[in-house]
Design a protein around this motif. Sequence first.
Motif, PDB file in Angstrom:
ATOM      1  N   GLU A 212      -5.474 -13.282   2.197  1.00 32.39           N
ATOM      2  CA  GLU A 212      -4.398 -13.083   2.783  1.00 32.39           C
ATOM      3  C   GLU A 212      -3.007 -12.221   1.556  1.00 32.39           C
ATOM      4  OE1 GLU A 212      -0.235 -14.106   4.311  1.00 32.39           O
ATOM      5  OE2 GLU A 212      -1.700 -16.026   4.429  1.00 32.39           O
ATOM      6  N   ASP A 213      -3.407 -12.516   1.184  1.00 38.74           N
ATOM      7  CA  ASP A 213      -2.403 -12.007  -0.016  1.00 38.74           C
ATOM      8  C   ASP A 213      -2.943 -10.674  -0.880  1.00 38.74           C
ATOM      9  OD1 ASP A 213      -0.187 -14.297  -0.490  1.00 38.74           O
ATOM     10  OD2 ASP A 213      -1.878 -15.283  -2.143  1.00 38.74           O
ATOM     11  N   ARG A 216      -2.992  -7.796   1.823  1.00 37.21           N
ATOM     12  CA  ARG A 216      -1.350  -7.517   1.674  1.00 37.21           C
ATOM     13  C   ARG A 216      -0.870  -6.498   0.093  1.00 37.21           C
ATOM     14  NH1 ARG A 216       1.160 -12.325   1.568  1.00 37.21           N
ATOM     15  NH2 ARG A 216       0.810 -12.429   3.586  1.00 37.21           N
ATOM     16  N   LYS A 222       0.029  -1.126   1.447  1.00 40.51           N
ATOM     17  CA  LYS A 222       0.958  -0.927   0.983  1.00 40.51           C
ATOM     18  C   LYS A 222       1.586   0.327   1.996  1.00 40.51           C
ATOM     19  CE  LYS A 222       0.658  -3.473  -3.754  1.00 40.51           C
ATOM     20  NZ  LYS A 222       0.979  -3.423  -5.286  1.00 40.51           N
ATOM     21  N   GLN A 226       4.863  -3.858   7.331  1.00 39.70           N
ATOM     22  CA  GLN A 226       3.772  -5.406   8.241  1.00 39.70           C
ATOM     23  C   GLN A 226       4.750  -7.106   7.583  1.00 39.70           C
ATOM     24  OE1 GLN A 226       0.544  -6.022   5.205  1.00 39.70           O
ATOM     25  NE2 GLN A 226       1.556  -4.476   4.130  1.00 39.70           N
ATOM     26  N   ASP A 228       4.655 -11.006   7.414  1.00 41.94           N
ATOM     27  CA  ASP A 228       3.634 -11.841   7.575  1.00 41.94           C
ATOM     28  C   ASP A 228       2.663 -12.227   7.960  1.00 41.94           C
ATOM     29  OD1 ASP A 228       4.975 -11.173   4.553  1.00 41.94           O
ATOM     30  OD2 ASP A 228       5.835 -12.761   4.227  1.00 41.94           O
ATOM     31  N   THR A 231      -0.419 -10.223   8.731  1.00 42.89           N
ATOM     32  CA  THR A 231      -1.456 -10.230   7.636  1.00 42.89           C
ATOM     33  C   THR A 231      -2.058 -11.636   8.096  1.00 42.89           C
ATOM     34  OG1 THR A 231       0.264  -8.720   6.918  1.00 42.89           O
ATOM     35  CG2 THR A 231      -1.641  -9.543   5.669  1.00 42.89           C
TER      36      THR A 231
END
Length: 302
Positions: A212-213, A216, A222, A226, A228, A231
Motif C-alpha cells: 500500500e505504501d 501511495r 501522486k 486519493q 487512504d 489505496t
Amino acid sequence: MAMLPRAARPAINRLAQVTPIAARAGFHSTAQQFAPLRETEQRIKSVKNIEKITKSMKMIASTKLSKAQRAMAAAKAYGAANQEIFKNSEAVAGEGGRQLFIVVSSDKGLCGGIHSSVSKRTKAEFKNLGGEDASIVVLGEKSKSQLARALPQSMALSFNQVGKDIPTFADASAIADQIIKSGVKFDKVNLIYNKYISALSFESDIVEVFSEDSLRNAPGFKLYEQEDDVTKDLAEFAFANAIFAALVEGHAAEINSKRNAMDNASKNAGDMITSLNMLYNRARQATITNDLVDIITGASAL
C-alpha cells in the motif's frame, strides 16, 4: 563326443552355442546366468501392474489438464491487470524495503521437478539479496519441506491443502487476507511460481506485487488526490489478484508435468517388461536345454 550316440550330438552342439552367449553377457556360472523363472515371472507381473497404474494416472491428468488450461487462460487476465497498474503507476519498493517471497507449490507429488523448480529459484533469489531482511510464505507442503531445511530462519508462514483442485479467487483472497492479518511486514512481494510454457515445458518465474505504501508513493498515483481507504483496498485487491493468477498457472503447469511424468514412467515400465521377458525366455530356453542334455546323457550312459 565320439562315444555319444549320433542322436545326442545336435543337443550337445546347441549347448555349446548357448554357453558363449551367456559368457558374453557377463555371467560366470550357471547359477548367475539367469534369475529363477518364478521370481522373474513375479517381477514381470509387478511391473505390468505399475504400468497399468501409471497409464491410468496419465489419463486422469490429461482429463484435468484441459480444465486447468481453460482456468489459466481466464486467470491470466487478473495478472495482466495487476501488471498494468504497477507499470503505469511506476511503483517501486523503497530503499532497504522489506521483501516477502511467496512460493507457489502444492501438497501433491509424482509430478517431476515442479516443486524443486520454485525452491531452487527461491534459494537463488535469497543468495542474490546478500543477507537483506526477507520472509518466506509457502503455499503447499512439498516446497515447505525443501525450504525449511535450507532457509529455516526466513520461514514466516505456510499453507497446506493446496493443489487438490483448480484454485479459485476465493482461495486466493483467503490466503492474501491471512498473510495480511499475520503481521508479516513487507514493501514488495515476489511471487515465485511455475510458468506454463508449453505441453512439454515450464519454468519458474517471478511476479512483483507492491504494498500500500509503495502504491501511495508511486509517481503515477501522486498526480491524483486519493483516500487512504481506496489505496488500501486497491493494494489488497491487487495482492489477491496476483496470488490467484500465480496459483492457477502453477496448477496448470503441475498437472501438465504430472501427465508427462506418468507418460515417461509408462514408457520405462514398458522397456523394463521387454527386458524381463527376454531374460525370462533365455532362462526358460536354458532350463529346457539342460534338461534335454541330462536326458540324452542318461540315455547314452545306459
